[in-house]
Design an enzyme around this catalytic site. Sequence first.
Site, PDB file in Angstrom:
ATOM      1  N   ASP A 163      -1.946  -1.813   9.910  1.00 42.69           N
ATOM      2  CA  ASP A 163      -2.025  -1.899   8.456  1.00 42.69           C
ATOM      3  C   ASP A 163      -2.590  -3.219   7.948  1.00 42.69           C
ATOM      4  O   ASP A 163      -2.899  -3.347   6.764  1.00 42.69           O
ATOM      5  CB  ASP A 163      -0.634  -1.698   7.834  1.00 42.69           C
ATOM      6  CG  ASP A 163      -0.161  -0.253   7.896  1.00 42.69           C
ATOM      7  OD1 ASP A 163      -1.004   0.637   8.103  1.00 42.69           O
ATOM      8  OD2 ASP A 163       1.050  -0.025   7.733  1.00 42.69           O
TER       9      ASP A 163
ATOM     10  N   LYS B  71       0.843  -1.207   0.000  1.00 37.37           N
ATOM     11  CA  LYS B  71       0.000   0.000   0.000  1.00 37.37           C
ATOM     12  C   LYS B  71       0.867   1.242   0.000  1.00 37.37           C
ATOM     13  O   LYS B  71       2.049   1.228   0.355  1.00 37.37           O
ATOM     14  CB  LYS B  71      -0.936   0.006   1.210  1.00 37.37           C
ATOM     15  CG  LYS B  71      -0.257  -0.064   2.580  1.00 37.37           C
ATOM     16  CD  LYS B  71       0.210   1.275   3.122  1.00 37.37           C
ATOM     17  CE  LYS B  71       0.915   1.157   4.458  1.00 37.37           C
ATOM     18  NZ  LYS B  71       1.544   2.441   4.893  1.00 37.37           N
TER      19      LYS B  71
END
Length: 314
Positions: free
Chosen positions: A150, A22
């Site tokens: 995350d 990401k």
Amino acid sequence: MSGDPRGGGALHRRVHARAPGKINVFFEVGGVGDDGYHPVASVYQAVSLYEDVWAEASAEYTIAVTGDVDVSGVPLDESNLAVRAARLVAGRLGWDGGIHLDVRKGVPVAGGMGGGSADAAAALVAVNELLEGHLSPLELQGLAAQLGADVPFAVLGGTAIGTGRGDELAPALARGRFDWVLVTSDEGLSTPAVYGELDRLRSLPDITPDYGVPRIDPGVLQALRGGDVTALAGAIHNDLERAALSLRPGLGDLLAEGRAVGALASVVSGSGPTVALLAADADDARRLADAAASRRLTAFAAHGPVQGARIVAP
């Protein structure tokens, strides 16, 4: 669940799952709380650099790691986040055997792109499939939240707003495709060290704002909804960039070089040290990656948003 829930099938299967890295398109950090954590407001986008994980039943919990990136710093013991994820979902399903994981990394290690979190997300999905757990994506995200801020996003994928510690997620609409070039560094940066440096810089005796509840810039969401890459270039922001540059001043040169070779915007991704360059389109991303390579930089062209952790068909 002793042994195999289906009469031996898990003992002879190998399940492949894949999860994306990401970037933080936007990242605002609030003041440190009494618990030592910082509230954040983030816009995550999953990009097409992937971690691949294969899971199979074993007598113990073990892991082997290879990759297209330097994996020398990846732990191969119980501290590995993917191993912890495998244990977590297997425990939830009552499995009393072990799991072996083979990991092939395509996301830079300690690069601020959530590679370890993607490993964990892929492990959750793979072990759930291996043991026929039938846990829903929402249940898997709940387990993921126990592993790190995350990890839930690596399960979800796409584009999302993250608040709280970053693990309170809400999907965000992003039309079209956004192309990026990720320029990596040979040496990683510790996320706790970057947050610590941010706190130090904010404590310096100058006129500073009150770092309260962080909020998303509406311009970022509007640019994503409209698929407007030019507007997005003007709205990208990362509060951690200042701290990352303080710890690694050379990153400022990478940011400047990215803009010099034609990137619409350049930003440190997450806690760094990876630098994300926003390109106009796929052709422009390839041009930027070639330009970075000509300067002896390691660069990967990628695009987003892409889907989160999923099973890869045999």
